[in-house]
Write a protein that holds these residues in place. Structure first.
Motif, short mmCIF file in Angstrom:
data_model
loop_
_atom_site.label_atom_id
_atom_site.label_comp_id
_atom_site.label_asym_id
_atom_site.label_seq_id
_atom_site.Cartn_x
_atom_site.Cartn_y
_atom_site.Cartn_z
N MET A 113 0.85 -1.18 0.00
CA MET A 113 0.00 0.00 0.00
C MET A 113 0.89 1.24 0.00
O MET A 113 1.83 1.34 0.78
N LYS A 114 0.59 2.16 -0.88
CA LYS A 114 1.32 3.43 -0.95
C LYS A 114 0.75 4.39 0.09
O LYS A 114 -0.45 4.43 0.30
N THR A 115 1.63 5.14 0.75
CA THR A 115 1.19 6.15 1.70
C THR A 115 1.92 7.46 1.44
O THR A 115 3.05 7.47 0.96
N PHE A 116 1.24 8.56 1.73
CA PHE A 116 1.83 9.89 1.59
C PHE A 116 1.23 10.78 2.66
O PHE A 116 0.02 10.94 2.74
N THR A 117 2.09 11.35 3.50
CA THR A 117 1.64 12.24 4.57
C THR A 117 2.02 13.66 4.24
O THR A 117 3.13 13.93 3.78
N MET A 118 1.06 14.57 4.45
CA MET A 118 1.30 15.98 4.17
C MET A 118 0.64 16.83 5.25
O MET A 118 -0.19 16.34 6.02
N SER A 119 0.99 18.09 5.28
CA SER A 119 0.39 19.03 6.22
C SER A 119 -1.08 19.25 5.86
O SER A 119 -1.42 19.41 4.70
N ALA A 120 -1.92 19.24 6.88
CA ALA A 120 -3.34 19.50 6.64
C ALA A 120 -3.57 20.96 6.25
O ALA A 120 -4.42 21.27 5.42
N ALA A 121 -2.80 21.85 6.82
CA ALA A 121 -2.81 23.28 6.47
C ALA A 121 -4.22 23.85 6.28
O ALA A 121 -4.47 24.60 5.35
N GLY A 122 -5.14 23.46 7.16
CA GLY A 122 -6.49 24.01 7.11
C GLY A 122 -7.34 23.50 5.96
O GLY A 122 -8.41 24.04 5.69
N ARG A 123 -6.91 22.45 5.27
CA ARG A 123 -7.67 21.91 4.14
C ARG A 123 -8.81 21.04 4.62
O ARG A 123 -8.74 20.40 5.67
N ASP A 124 -9.85 20.97 3.82
CA ASP A 124 -11.00 20.12 4.10
C ASP A 124 -10.60 18.67 3.83
O ASP A 124 -10.27 18.33 2.68
N PRO A 125 -10.61 17.79 4.83
CA PRO A 125 -10.19 16.40 4.61
C PRO A 125 -11.14 15.63 3.69
O PRO A 125 -10.75 14.60 3.14
N ARG A 126 -12.35 16.13 3.49
CA ARG A 126 -13.27 15.44 2.60
C ARG A 126 -12.92 15.67 1.13
O ARG A 126 -13.25 14.87 0.28
N LYS A 127 -12.24 16.79 0.85
CA LYS A 127 -11.84 17.10 -0.52
C LYS A 127 -10.62 18.01 -0.49
O LYS A 127 -10.69 19.18 -0.84
N PRO A 128 -9.47 17.47 -0.06
CA PRO A 128 -8.29 18.31 0.08
C PRO A 128 -7.72 18.71 -1.28
O PRO A 128 -7.68 17.92 -2.21
N LYS A 129 -7.31 19.96 -1.39
CA LYS A 129 -6.69 20.46 -2.61
C LYS A 129 -5.20 20.21 -2.51
O LYS A 129 -4.56 20.62 -1.55
N LEU A 130 -4.65 19.56 -3.53
CA LEU A 130 -3.23 19.25 -3.56
C LEU A 130 -2.46 20.31 -4.32
O LEU A 130 -2.97 20.88 -5.28
N SER A 131 -1.24 20.55 -3.92
CA SER A 131 -0.36 21.44 -4.67
C SER A 131 0.34 20.61 -5.76
O SER A 131 0.33 19.38 -5.72
N LEU A 132 0.95 21.28 -6.71
CA LEU A 132 1.70 20.59 -7.76
C LEU A 132 2.81 19.74 -7.14
O LEU A 132 3.02 18.59 -7.53
N ALA A 133 3.53 20.30 -6.17
CA ALA A 133 4.62 19.56 -5.53
C ALA A 133 4.11 18.29 -4.85
O ALA A 133 4.71 17.22 -5.00
#
Length: 65
Positions: free
Chosen positions: A1-21
């Motif tokens: 299983m692939k995993t990736f952890t990132m800062s929540a930075a106030g994003r909505d966990p139901r539909k988080p917006k990802l940055s290009l990076a």
């Protein structure tokens, strides 16, 4: 299983917006995307995936098999 952890930075966990990076790092790690459009800054991870939110540490972890 692939995993990736990132800062929540106030994003909505139901539909988080990802940055290009973030989206690029996830793609390099093997995550699949239904939409990957750097020109319009739109990135949608293919389902199925799971998302775990750690409010104590302010992070979100995506998991995709």
């Amino acid at each position: 299983m692939k995993t990736f952890t990132m800062s929540a930075a106030g994003r909505d966990p139901r539909k988080p917006k990802l940055s290009l990076a973030e989206a690029s790092q996830m793609a390099e790690a093997g995550f699949r995307f239904s939409i990957f459009q750097p020109a319009t800054d739109e990135y949608v991870i293919s389902i199925p995936y799971q998302l775990a939110e750690d409010r104590l540490h302010g992070t979100m972890t995506f998991m995709q098999s």
